[in-house]
Design a protein around this motif. Structure first.
Motif, PDB file in Angstrom:
ATOM      1  N   ARG A 197      -2.835   7.404  -6.195  1.00 27.71           N
ATOM      2  CA  ARG A 197      -3.313   8.777  -6.032  1.00 27.71           C
ATOM      3  C   ARG A 197      -3.173   9.567  -7.331  1.00 27.71           C
ATOM      4  NH1 ARG A 197      -6.926   9.601  -2.060  1.00 27.71           N
ATOM      5  NH2 ARG A 197      -6.182   8.831  -0.039  1.00 27.71           N
ATOM      6  N   THR A 198      -2.109   9.304  -8.080  1.00 22.83           N
ATOM      7  CA  THR A 198      -1.925   9.973  -9.369  1.00 22.83           C
ATOM      8  C   THR A 198      -3.031   9.578 -10.339  1.00 22.83           C
ATOM      9  OG1 THR A 198       0.475  10.013  -9.061  1.00 22.83           O
ATOM     10  CG2 THR A 198      -0.344  10.320 -11.309  1.00 22.83           C
ATOM     11  N   CYS A 199      -3.349   8.282 -10.364  1.00 19.83           N
ATOM     12  CA  CYS A 199      -4.448   7.811 -11.223  1.00 19.83           C
ATOM     13  C   CYS A 199      -5.775   8.443 -10.815  1.00 19.83           C
ATOM     14  CB  CYS A 199      -4.555   6.293 -11.148  1.00 19.83           C
ATOM     15  SG  CYS A 199      -3.175   5.414 -11.894  1.00 19.83           S
ATOM     16  N   GLU A 200      -5.971   8.579  -9.517  1.00 21.31           N
ATOM     17  CA  GLU A 200      -7.207   9.186  -9.013  1.00 21.31           C
ATOM     18  C   GLU A 200      -7.357  10.619  -9.491  1.00 21.31           C
ATOM     19  OE1 GLU A 200      -9.310  10.300  -4.718  1.00 21.31           O
ATOM     20  OE2 GLU A 200      -7.138  10.243  -4.965  1.00 21.31           O
ATOM     21  N   LYS A 201      -6.226  11.349  -9.557  1.00 19.63           N
ATOM     22  CA  LYS A 201      -6.270  12.769  -9.908  1.00 19.63           C
ATOM     23  C   LYS A 201      -6.471  13.009 -11.396  1.00 19.63           C
ATOM     24  CE  LYS A 201      -5.599  13.885  -5.651  1.00 19.63           C
ATOM     25  NZ  LYS A 201      -6.767  14.333  -4.851  1.00 19.63           N
ATOM     26  N   TRP A 251     -11.984   4.744  -7.623  1.00 23.41           N
ATOM     27  CA  TRP A 251     -11.112   5.412  -6.649  1.00 23.41           C
ATOM     28  C   TRP A 251     -11.808   5.742  -5.338  1.00 23.41           C
ATOM     29  CZ3 TRP A 251      -6.973   3.840  -8.546  1.00 23.41           C
ATOM     30  CH2 TRP A 251      -6.764   3.822  -9.925  1.00 23.41           C
ATOM     31  N   GLU A 254       0.835  -1.222   0.000  1.00 16.40           N
ATOM     32  CA  GLU A 254       0.000   0.000   0.000  1.00 16.40           C
ATOM     33  C   GLU A 254       0.855   1.252   0.000  1.00 16.40           C
ATOM     34  OE1 GLU A 254      -1.931   3.373   2.074  1.00 16.40           O
ATOM     35  OE2 GLU A 254      -0.568   1.963   3.038  1.00 16.40           O
ATOM     36  N   LYS A 255       1.914   1.250   0.813  1.00 20.94           N
ATOM     37  CA  LYS A 255       2.813   2.412   0.858  1.00 20.94           C
ATOM     38  C   LYS A 255       3.529   2.611  -0.470  1.00 20.94           C
ATOM     39  CE  LYS A 255       3.618   2.103   5.841  1.00 20.94           C
ATOM     40  NZ  LYS A 255       4.601   1.786   6.913  1.00 20.94           N
ATOM     41  N   LEU A 268       0.662   3.647  -3.205  1.00 16.73           N
ATOM     42  CA  LEU A 268      -0.195   4.792  -2.925  1.00 16.73           C
ATOM     43  C   LEU A 268       0.085   6.003  -3.820  1.00 16.73           C
ATOM     44  CD1 LEU A 268      -2.531   5.736  -1.195  1.00 16.73           C
ATOM     45  CD2 LEU A 268      -0.890   6.573   0.495  1.00 16.73           C
ATOM     46  N   PRO A 269       1.349   6.416  -4.032  1.00 16.87           N
ATOM     47  CA  PRO A 269       1.583   7.563  -4.923  1.00 16.87           C
ATOM     48  C   PRO A 269       1.041   7.339  -6.335  1.00 16.87           C
ATOM     49  CG  PRO A 269       3.545   7.076  -3.647  1.00 16.87           C
ATOM     50  CD  PRO A 269       2.608   5.940  -3.414  1.00 16.87           C
ATOM     51  N   PHE A 270       1.248   6.114  -6.859  1.00 19.11           N
ATOM     52  CA  PHE A 270       0.741   5.798  -8.199  1.00 19.11           C
ATOM     53  C   PHE A 270      -0.782   5.816  -8.226  1.00 19.11           C
ATOM     54  CE2 PHE A 270      -0.905   2.442 -11.041  1.00 19.11           C
ATOM     55  CZ  PHE A 270      -0.552   3.009 -12.261  1.00 19.11           C
TER      56      PHE A 270
END
Length: 258
Positions: free
Chosen positions: A101-105, A136, A93-94, A97-99
């Motif tokens: 969150r990027t997809c979510e945005k 998401w 998860e750690k 998570l950045p990837f």
């Protein structure tokens, strides 16, 4: 005053602004030059004609079918993945998570043309758009609920001999259900919004197509009528999930009391 009378009073008071809106809309539409705004009476009449012709029901069912497919797919993938990342695979998860969150945005409107290139303008593209948009909130709310589990409750349940299945069904699921449902509620609202948008941008069937088709023919009463119909349908979906959410929130309140 009993509860029924109180509810009726609230409905009556809440209906006043809506009635005033329609009254001013009717007066304004008949005051300004024709061809700009359709009176609500004409819009409602156009919707009734469309209902009796069967066309509105047909296009509505097509859109809801697409929403249901994409929405269910997001639940099938988002909820189990959220549980796994929020509990057993915290290291993954750690790292992810950045990837994620990027997809979510990524703006779903911006990537609709990309989905069209890969999947065309049929049902497959619409389902993928809904899946992408709904995934998401479901995923991240499930992860949040799973990470917030009180491990004292798990230890207490284990000490009383609870099996893994009982731990999940009687501790983990009730504790995380409110977070999951919040994600599901938001995903459902977003899914309905996105199906209309994707059908407006490119489609040959569906409510969004029906609306853009009426604008192309400059059928003002039907155009405004479809807008009203979509608004009412969205409100019904919101009310449905609001009622269901009350049942799930009771679980969280009960767990917090203990």
């Amino acid at each position: 005053m009993n509860s029924t009378a109180v509810k009726l009073k609230k409905i009556g008071i809440g209906s006043i602004p809506i009635l005033l809106f329609f009254i001013f809309w009717e007066i304004g539409a008949r005051t300004i030059p024709k061809g700009v705004i359709s009176p609500p009476s004409d819009a409602i009449l156009a919707i009734f004609r469309s209902v009796f012709s069967g066309l509105l029901l047909e296009q509505t069912l097509i859109s809801l079918y697409r929403v249901l497919l994409g929405f269910l797919l997001s639940l099938i993938i988002g909820i189990p993945l959220g549980f796994l990342l929020g509990t057993f695979f915290s290291s993954a998860e750690k790292a992810l998570l950045p990837f994620l969150r990027t997809c979510e945005k990524l703006n779903p409107f911006a990537i609709i043309p990309i989905f069209m290139i890969f999947f065309g303008i049929g049902t497959s593209e619409k389902v993928v758009v809904i899946f992408w948009s709904a995934l998401w909130p479901v995923l991240f709310n499930t992860m949040s609920g799973a990470k917030d589990i009180d491990y004292n409750l798990l230890r207490a349940a284990r000490s009383m001999g609870a099996t893994r299945r009982e731990l999940f069904t009687k501790v983990v699921l009730p504790f995380t259900a409110p977070n999951i449902f919040i994600g599901i509620e938001f995903a459902a609202q977003l899914s309905f919004f996105m199906i209309i948008a994707s059908e407006v941008i490119g489609a040959s069937t569906g409510l969004g197509w029906y609306y853009i088709n009426s604008t192309a023919r400059y059928d003002l009463p039907l155009m405004y009528g479809i807008v009203l119909f979509i608004t009412v349908l969205g409100i019904i979906i919101n009310l449905l999930f609001a009622r269901l959410k009350k049942r799930f929130l009771v679980w969280k309140e009960a767990s917090q009391l203990h």
